[in-house]
Design a protein around this motif. Structure first.
Motif, PDB file in Angstrom:
ATOM      1  N   TYR A 133       0.445  -1.235   0.291  1.00  0.00           N
ATOM      2  CA  TYR A 133      -0.275  -0.172  -0.445  1.00  0.00           C
ATOM      3  C   TYR A 133       0.529   1.381  -0.201  1.00  0.00           C
ATOM      4  O   TYR A 133       0.353   2.461   0.449  1.00  0.00           O
ATOM      5  N   GLU A 167     -12.760   3.306   0.761  1.00  0.00           N
ATOM      6  CA  GLU A 167     -12.620   2.770   2.283  1.00  0.00           C
ATOM      7  C   GLU A 167     -12.814   1.950   2.462  1.00  0.00           C
ATOM      8  O   GLU A 167     -11.953   1.656   3.637  1.00  0.00           O
ATOM      9  N   VAL A 170      -8.732   2.396   2.516  1.00  0.00           N
ATOM     10  CA  VAL A 170      -7.749   3.186   4.578  1.00  0.00           C
ATOM     11  C   VAL A 170      -7.934   2.027   5.028  1.00  0.00           C
ATOM     12  O   VAL A 170      -7.540   1.307   6.310  1.00  0.00           O
ATOM     13  N   SER A 171      -9.533   1.261   4.911  1.00  0.00           N
ATOM     14  CA  SER A 171      -9.567  -0.089   5.973  1.00  0.00           C
ATOM     15  C   SER A 171      -8.520  -1.174   6.033  1.00  0.00           C
ATOM     16  O   SER A 171      -8.504  -2.114   6.916  1.00  0.00           O
ATOM     17  N   TRP A 174      -5.231  -0.676   7.549  1.00  0.00           N
ATOM     18  CA  TRP A 174      -5.212  -0.709   9.492  1.00  0.00           C
ATOM     19  C   TRP A 174      -5.107  -1.859   9.490  1.00  0.00           C
ATOM     20  O   TRP A 174      -5.082  -2.346  11.030  1.00  0.00           O
ATOM     21  N   PHE A 204      -0.075   6.165   4.166  1.00  0.00           N
ATOM     22  CA  PHE A 204      -0.937   5.866   5.812  1.00  0.00           C
ATOM     23  C   PHE A 204      -2.055   6.949   5.652  1.00  0.00           C
ATOM     24  O   PHE A 204      -3.377   6.949   5.389  1.00  0.00           O
ATOM     25  N   ALA A 207      -3.981   9.328   3.217  1.00  0.00           N
ATOM     26  CA  ALA A 207      -4.892   8.858   2.493  1.00  0.00           C
ATOM     27  C   ALA A 207      -6.272   9.161   3.551  1.00  0.00           C
ATOM     28  O   ALA A 207      -7.095   9.177   3.074  1.00  0.00           O
ATOM     29  N   THR A 208      -5.567   8.126   4.755  1.00  0.00           N
ATOM     30  CA  THR A 208      -6.672   8.114   5.886  1.00  0.00           C
ATOM     31  C   THR A 208      -6.911   9.913   6.237  1.00  0.00           C
ATOM     32  O   THR A 208      -8.265   9.393   6.288  1.00  0.00           O
ATOM     33  N   TRP A 211      -9.096  11.028   2.526  1.00  0.00           N
ATOM     34  CA  TRP A 211     -10.641  10.424   3.048  1.00  0.00           C
ATOM     35  C   TRP A 211     -11.781  10.610   4.287  1.00  0.00           C
ATOM     36  O   TRP A 211     -12.771  10.675   4.060  1.00  0.00           O
ATOM     37  N   TRP A 220     -12.560   7.586  10.664  1.00  0.00           N
ATOM     38  CA  TRP A 220     -11.227   7.720  10.898  1.00  0.00           C
ATOM     39  C   TRP A 220     -10.784   8.957  11.225  1.00  0.00           C
ATOM     40  O   TRP A 220      -9.428   9.593  11.613  1.00  0.00           O
TER      41      TRP A 220
END
Length: 593
Positions: A133, A167, A170-171, A174, A204, A207-208, A211, A220
């Motif tokens: 990622y 979604e 991002v999920s 993590w 990371f 992106a989180t 979004w 988030w």
């Protein structure tokens, strides 16, 4: 006012921008990522992305270059410029309020989402999951900015598909062990998801954050507020003096970290960039890590983008971001001096033109001080003046705990009008030669095999004395880099004495029976040995101890095809110490007083 160079606290690319969309017409929208399959995205308390572009001067040459770059892409959508991104189009949409830019951004992101859907329908993970990622930041960032700014150009079904894709991405970041695409498990390693010192982490979090803001996801935002942003703030506070433990190659990823700070500040009002001195002191770090000719930098750690440590757009962007965020006026002025003095007066690659919209300010004056210590990363820099002809030195002894760092604890570099002594890594093709053999340290061997430096470990570097003209005397304690007595290296102490006449290095060591110590210096020019004297280009080396030293020269090109040039001088002898003096341009080094 506290001096800019003084730490305010006393706490102890595998990341390069890549194309995030395929160069092809919009693919038919697939609905394999329907929101109903993965759960809805919370839209309460929507805190939209707030791009504060008030700093942009639309009368500037930088703006004209960026506008022409985006307009050129808009005119030739089937032949996009290298690394053109939807974010570039969104910036122009925000600056001009022209719908054509938003329509273009939507088309580009739709390409990304459609390609992802096609991969998922084929039972594969999409491109966003590639390389652990790594590119989730720029790819989901493109999507989030477009989703937020260009809603009027999007259809409801399209927004649902984008939401589901973003979604899930991002999920998956993590929750690496339970990551899925299209209902199929795609677990991955979770590399660096808990390491704020690693460049992946910034991707990371970026992106989180984007979004979360675009979608209004309280889930988030809470993760960011309670965990990810505090972890960043706390970690950077442990690096007084600025810089990165990944080195100066991957350390340019702080350009993305500082942009992250800016987005967070604009959206939430929380200014974590100034919550500790790391960002501000990174301005001083990079000024001092730059060699006197202002076109190259100290090559600590991996140099994978280019093995030669020549200043590039990424260094300029990092400084522009830091200058914009710092609240210290003296730091802003220092950043302006550097930005207007270095060899890169503007971005050299068009895909970086967007970052030149940040103002560089006007040329000021160089720092008054000649010596700088970045204790958090264990580095020390000094120079004889701020003239381009100055003699410059860099040393390192500190924490060694990142995958892109090298076995260079106790190492040094010398520069005057060019490299005099430097890691052999910069003369390699790959730029990722991490071993002890490539650095200017004591190499310890047993039965002919090198005893490696170990990670994690922490050595120390203490300034004993400073003087006029950049004079500095420092001591490094380096036994910890070898893991203690079990390695065969019980202790190693290295004293550095730097002054206008050169650099003296005094090593004392304690090793087990059967362990040998070799004083090594890597140089770009073929050395000529005469007794205890060596001449390598403009570098003169005199071995004082041991008096009966044996000096050998290794031609790196004969060792491995990865080495393009360079030589290593190996100094061996009996006893438990070395004293070696180096001077530039034929000036014989004298004992430091």
């Amino acid at each position: 006012m506290r001096d800019l160079h003084d730490p305010i606290v006393t706490l102890p690319e595998k990341y390069a921008m890549r194309a995030s969309t395929p160069r092809r017409p919009v693919l038919p929208l697939l609905l394999a990522l329907a929101v109903s399959a993965w759960g809805s995205v919370m839209t309460t308390a929507h805190a939209a992305i707030r791009l504060d572009l008030s700093y942009v001067d639309q009368q500037s040459a930088a703006y004209a270059r960026f506008r022409d770059y985006v307009d050129g892409a808009l005119a030739r959508p089937d032949d996009l410029p290298y690394l053109f991104s939807a974010t570039d189009a969104v910036y122009m949409a925000q600056l001009t309020h022209k719908d054509s830019y938003c329509a273009f951004a939507v088309e580009l992101v739709q390409n990304q989402v459609a390609a992802a859907n096609a991969a998922i329908s084929a039972g594969k993970a999409p491109a966003v999951a590639s390389d652990s990622y790594l590119d989730v930041g720029p790819m989901i960032g493109d999507l989030a900015l477009t989703y937020d700014a260009c809603a009027a150009q999007m259809k409801s079904a399209q927004r649902e598909a984008w939401s589901a894709y973003a979604e899930q991405a991002v999920s998956n970041v993590w929750s690496h062990m339970t990551a899925t695409w299209g209902g199929h498990f795609f677990p991955w390693t979770g590399w660096s998801t808990k390491d704020p010192g690693d460049n992946y982490y910034y991707s990371f979090v970026n992106a989180t954050l984007l979004w979360a803001l675009a979608s209004g996801s309280e889930k988030w935002m809470e993760l960011l507020r309670s965990d990810k942003m505090p972890a960043l703030e706390a970690y950077m506070a442990t690096l007084p003096g600025g810089g990165s433990l990944e080195g100066t190659g991957y350390g340019t990823s702080h350009m993305r970290l500082f942009e992250l700070y800016r987005i967070w500040r604009d959206a939430t009002g929380d200014d974590i960039a100034n919550a500790n001195p790391h960002l501000t002191q990174s301005i001083s770090y990079w000024v001092n890590a730059t060699v006197p000719t202002l076109d190259a930098f100290a090559p600590f750690g991996d140099q994978s983008r280019s093995s030669q440590p020549i200043l590039y757009d990424y260094h300029r962007r990092l400084m522009l971001e830091a200058r914009d965020l710092t609240k210290r006026e003296d730091a802003r002025q220092l950043a302006s001096w550097w930005l207007n003095s270095i060899s890169i007066k503007r971005m050299t690659s068009s895909f970086n033109d967007r970052f030149d919209l940040l103002p560089a300010g006007f040329k000021g004056d160089p720092p008054g001080r000649l010596t700088y210590r970045a204790s958090g990363v264990g580095q020390l820099f000094s120079r004889t003046s701020w003239d381009t002809d100055a003699l410059w030195v860099a040393m390192i002894a500190g924490a060694y705990n990142q995958s892109h760092a090298h076995q260079e604890q106790g190492g040094f570099m010398l520069y005057r009008r060019g490299w005099l002594a430097v890691t052999e890594n910069i003369w390699s093709h790959s730029g990722i030669q991490q071993g002890s053999e490539q650095n200017n340290i004591l190499r310890f061997t047993r039965k002919g095999k090198t005893i490696p430096q170990r990670a994690p470990s922490t050595s120390s570097l203490t300034i004993l004395k400073t003087g006029l003209g950049g004079e500095v005397h420092a001591r490094a304690e380096l036994g910890a880099a070898y893991g203690g007595a079990g390695s065969g290296v019980r202790a190693w102490q290295r004293d550095f004495d730097f002054a206008a006449n050169g650099l003296s290095v005094h090593d004392r060591f304690d090793v087990a029976d059967g362990v040998d110590a070799i004083f090594q210096i890597n140089v770009p020019t073929q050395p000529v040995v005469s007794g205890n004297h060596v001449q390598a280009g403009d570098l003169q080396i005199d071995v004082q101890t041991p008096a009966d030293a044996v000096i050998r020269v290794l031609d790196w090109h004969s060792v491995d095809a990865d080495y393009l040039s360079g030589y290593r001088i190996d100094i061996e002898g009996r006893g438990d110490e070395f004293i070696v003096r180096m001077s530039a341009a034929g000036k014989k080094a004298e004992p430091a007083k």
